[in-house]
Write an enzyme that holds these catalytic residues in place. Structure first.
Site, PDB file in Angstrom:
ATOM      1  CB  SER A 143     -50.430  -2.539  -8.986  1.00 28.56           C
ATOM      2  OG  SER A 143     -51.453  -2.219  -9.926  1.00 28.56           O
ATOM      3  CE1 TYR A 156     -52.567  -7.439  -7.845  1.00 25.78           C
ATOM      4  CE2 TYR A 156     -53.817  -5.703  -8.941  1.00 25.78           C
ATOM      5  CZ  TYR A 156     -52.650  -6.428  -8.789  1.00 25.78           C
ATOM      6  OH  TYR A 156     -51.561  -6.141  -9.573  1.00 25.78           O
TER       7      TYR A 156
END
Length: 265
Positions: A143, A156
């Protein structure tokens, strides 16, 4: 599993919805048979039925919860033992927008188990099998928050930084083996990720990319030989400069004495 697909079998995790489902559609249309991994049996079977009907490829649903040791071990065994598998797409993952003062630590541990541990174990299952055959492709979904680490939940972001770092190491370790490693860094993408993460409005934001555009761009990146693909980054030279600076700095770490700024005798 036997297959007549010209490109072999692609195993995709998190394949029942979102990015994983789009990868399944696109890879089927590229000539791959599929093994689709997800934990929701009803949705996975529905996705498999649709792909068989629309593309004519062989599709094998593999029901497994990658956060459970037994489920993860089942998928590892399939990867190790099925010589028709030529591609692994490590897409399964979960996110959060909560700060450390809001997030439950057990939930964060489960995120690490899925985003880091499962991806690592499946890659360790695939890499030796692919190397033994002299060919194979591993696509790991990271990501942009692996770089822009302050944007979402810290665990995350850190898990996605891990995927990026792991990819760099894999590319070094597997160079000249015939195995390709691609790390994909999506930005905000319109999937159920945001519902689970607790911020559903992001799905309709004007900065959010469709899952279809994200996957299509990532596959073009694979075609042209990119090691790291960032679909939303228009200025490719920015990434090239980041990588050059990182590698140049890495060469400067090897000093037996602390830097003068620490004023040690």
């Amino acid at each position: 599993m036997s297959t007549t697909a010209p490109k072999g079998v692609a195993l995709i995790t998190g394949a029942s919805t979102g990015i994983g489902a789009v990868y399944a559609d696109r890879l089927a249309k590229r000539g791959y048979d599929l093994i689709l991994v997800a934990r929701n049996e009803q949705r996975l079977n529905a996705a498999a039925d649709r792909l068989r009907r629309e593309t004519g490829v062989q599709v094998t649903p593999l029901i497994a919860d990658l956060n459970e040791k037994a489920g993860l071990a089942k998928v590892e065994a399939v990867i190790r033992n099925d010589p028709s598998i030529t591609m692994l797409v490590n897409n399964a993952g979960v996110g959060s927008v909560a700060s450390i003062l809001q997030a439950d630590v057990d939930t964060m541990e489960a995120m690490i188990n899925l985003n880091v541990t499962a991806l690592t174990r499946l890659t360790y299952a695939a890499a030796p099998a692919f190397v033994s055959r002299g060919a194979g492709t591993i696509i790991n979904i990271s990501s942009v928050v692996g770089i822009a680490v302050e944007n979402l939940n810290g665990v995350y972001s850190a898990s996605k930084s891990y995927v990026l770092s792991f990819g760099h190491s894999l590319q070094k370790d597997l160079a000249d083996t015939g195995v390709r490693i691609q790390t994909v860094l999506p930005g905000a993408t319109a999937t159920e990720f945001w519902d689970v993460a607790g911020y559903a409005p992001q799905k309709t934001s004007d900065i959010t990319m469709s899952a279809e555009n994200m996957v299509d761009a990532a596959l073009v990146g694979l075609d042209i030989g990119e090691l790291v693909t960032i679909p939303g980054l228009h200025e490719a030279e920015v990434w090239a400069g980041w990588e050059l600076a990182r590698r140049e700095m890495s060469a400067k770490f090897q000093n037996p004495k602390p830097a003068p700024r620490y004023h040690l005798a």
